[in-house]
Design an enzyme around this catalytic site. Structure first.
Site, PDB file in Angstrom:
ATOM      1  N   ARG A 118       0.887  -1.417  -0.035  1.00 12.57           N
ATOM      2  CA  ARG A 118      -0.050   0.156  -0.086  1.00 12.57           C
ATOM      3  C   ARG A 118       0.926   1.209  -0.018  1.00 12.57           C
ATOM      4  O   ARG A 118       1.583   1.401   0.937  1.00 12.57           O
ATOM      5  CB  ARG A 118      -0.961  -0.061   1.128  1.00 12.57           C
ATOM      6  N   THR A 145      -1.537   7.566  -0.479  1.00 11.87           N
ATOM      7  CA  THR A 145      -2.615   7.397  -1.136  1.00 11.87           C
ATOM      8  C   THR A 145      -3.450   6.183  -0.752  1.00 11.87           C
ATOM      9  O   THR A 145      -4.597   6.082  -0.748  1.00 11.87           O
ATOM     10  CB  THR A 145      -2.502   7.098  -2.787  1.00 11.87           C
ATOM     11  N   ASP A 153       0.680  -3.349  12.245  1.00 13.27           N
ATOM     12  CA  ASP A 153       1.225  -3.697  10.549  1.00 13.27           C
ATOM     13  C   ASP A 153       1.485  -5.161  10.725  1.00 13.27           C
ATOM     14  O   ASP A 153       2.468  -5.483  11.460  1.00 13.27           O
ATOM     15  CB  ASP A 153       2.405  -2.717  10.178  1.00 13.27           C
ATOM     16  N   ASP A 172       4.962  -5.930   9.252  1.00 12.02           N
ATOM     17  CA  ASP A 172       6.022  -5.662  10.271  1.00 12.02           C
ATOM     18  C   ASP A 172       5.988  -6.548  11.518  1.00 12.02           C
ATOM     19  O   ASP A 172       7.376  -6.894  11.916  1.00 12.02           O
ATOM     20  CB  ASP A 172       5.925  -4.326  10.746  1.00 12.02           C
TER      21      ASP A 172
HETATM   22  C1  PRP Z   1      -1.149  -4.692   4.407  1.00 15.06           C
HETATM   23  C2  PRP Z   1      -1.800  -6.215   4.386  1.00 15.06           C
HETATM   24  C3  PRP Z   1      -2.720  -6.096   3.076  1.00 15.06           C
HETATM   25  C4  PRP Z   1      -2.940  -4.278   2.777  1.00 15.06           C
HETATM   26  C5  PRP Z   1      -4.417  -4.116   3.585  1.00 15.06           C
HETATM   27  O1  PRP Z   1       0.096  -4.943   3.489  1.00 15.06           O
HETATM   28  O2  PRP Z   1      -1.117  -7.082   4.854  1.00 15.06           O
HETATM   29  O3  PRP Z   1      -1.921  -6.550   2.136  1.00 15.06           O
HETATM   30  O4  PRP Z   1      -1.791  -3.782   3.972  1.00 15.06           O
HETATM   31  O5  PRP Z   1      -4.718  -2.808   3.262  1.00 15.06           O
HETATM   32  P1  PRP Z   1      -5.615  -2.424   2.289  1.00 15.06           P
HETATM   33  O6  PRP Z   1      -6.919  -3.418   2.461  1.00 15.06           O
HETATM   34  O7  PRP Z   1      -5.981  -1.010   2.622  1.00 15.06           O
HETATM   35  O8  PRP Z   1      -5.198  -2.744   0.787  1.00 15.06           O
HETATM   36  P2  PRP Z   1       1.092  -3.816   3.402  1.00 15.06           P
HETATM   37  O9  PRP Z   1       0.664  -3.033   2.297  1.00 15.06           O
HETATM   38  O10 PRP Z   1       1.483  -3.154   4.549  1.00 15.06           O
HETATM   39  O11 PRP Z   1       2.267  -4.495   2.624  1.00 15.06           O
HETATM   40  P3  PRP Z   1       3.410  -5.719   3.468  1.00 15.06           P
HETATM   41  O12 PRP Z   1       2.471  -6.981   3.789  1.00 15.06           O
HETATM   42  O13 PRP Z   1       4.459  -5.960   2.460  1.00 15.06           O
HETATM   43  O14 PRP Z   1       3.976  -5.079   4.756  1.00 15.06           O
HETATM   44  N1  URA Z   2      -2.426  -3.174   7.061  1.00 14.57           N
HETATM   45  C1  URA Z   2      -1.928  -3.649   8.035  1.00 14.57           C
HETATM   46  O1  URA Z   2      -1.000  -4.371   8.263  1.00 14.57           O
HETATM   47  N2  URA Z   2      -2.731  -3.302   9.459  1.00 14.57           N
HETATM   48  C2  URA Z   2      -3.767  -2.496   9.107  1.00 14.57           C
HETATM   49  O2  URA Z   2      -4.280  -2.179  10.087  1.00 14.57           O
HETATM   50  C3  URA Z   2      -4.015  -2.137   7.904  1.00 14.57           C
HETATM   51  C4  URA Z   2      -3.513  -2.504   6.825  1.00 14.57           C
END
Ligand code: PRP
Ligand code: URA
Length: 209
Positions: free
Chosen positions: A104, A108, A200, A203
């Site tokens: 994400r 945005t 997150d 993380d």
């Molecule tokens: C997180 C999560 C989803 C997304 C959800 O990933 O694992 O993929 O956010 O958010 P959304 O419903 O608003 O799209 P992130 O973008 O943090 O990436 P990562 O898994 O690489 O940390």
């Molecule tokens: N992605 C995450 O990992 N946590 C949230 O709360 C939202 C998006």
């Protein structure tokens, strides 16, 4: 709107509570994500077809059931969805695995795709898409659009924690996709994080913050 399946088994709810706790460390967090994924897999595969076979037991012949050979594919959304993969494969080891890389954009909140590798016969498979978090729904909706472009038609989305906004967005984009979740939380905050959520997920699984 078709409601998501909320799998509120006591074991799942207990493990989700441990996940939410900010004091839970990386290893325990990772183990819990896999354990919950395994329990969600049990529910999400409840409708797999079976067929009757005869098996010789040491005592006699049993008329019993085995899976009727429906092919499955698992598609974790990188990174955090990878945290669910081993738990799912524990129950369905013959599934093929594809990957979609999305993150994400922090300002945005739009998903940005950086990787896609799916099984070549994905159009013949029932697909379970894995991601622990459904926040705005943008990542899940884009990943599923990509999987559909490759020909898959039977898709379920499996996640741990979902915001109402994400459920609605995913349902609007893909009304044919059944959603399985362990907890429906209250809302999104101004940064697009699920409240109360667990922070997150990527993380916390990989210890990157
Ligand atoms: C997180 C999560 C989803 C997304 C959800 O990933 O694992 O993929 O956010 O958010 P959304 O419903 O608003 O799209 P992130 O973008 O943090 O990436 P990562 O898994 O690489 O940390
Ligand atoms: N992605 C995450 O990992 N946590 C949230 O709360 C939202 C998006």
């Amino acid at each position: 709107m078709k409601e998501p399946m909320i799998v509120d088994h006591p074991l799942i709810q207990h493990k989700i509570s441990l996940l939410r706790n900010k004091a839970t460390g990386t290893k325990e967090f990772r183990d819990l994500v896999n354990e919950i994924a395994m329990l969600l897999c049990y529910e999400a595969t409840r409708d797999l077809p079976t067929e009757e076979v005869e098996i010789e037991t040491p005592v006699s012949v049993a008329r019993t059931k085995v899976l009727a050979g429906r092919k499955l594919a698992l598609v974790p959304i990188l990174r955090a969805g990878m945290g669910m993969l081993d738990g799912m494969l524990t129950l369905i080891p013959a599934a093929k695995v594809g990957f979609i890389g999305l993150y994400r954009d922090e300002s945005t909140l739009q998903p940005v795709e950086y990787f896609c590798k799916l099984p070549s016969d994905i159009e013949e498979r029932d697909v379970l898409v894995l991601d622990p978090m459904l926040a705005t729904g943008g990542s899940a909706s884009d990943a599923i659009s990509q999987i559909k472009k490759h020909g898959a038609r039977h898709i379920k989305f499996i996640c741990l924690i979902a915001a109402p906004e994400g459920i609605e967005a995913l349902h609007t984009a893909h009304p044919d996709v059944d959603i399985y979740i362990a907890s429906k939380d209250e809302r999104l905050n101004e940064n697009g994080y699920i409240v109360p959520g667990l922070g997150d997920a990527g993380d916390r699984i990989y210890g990157t913050k």
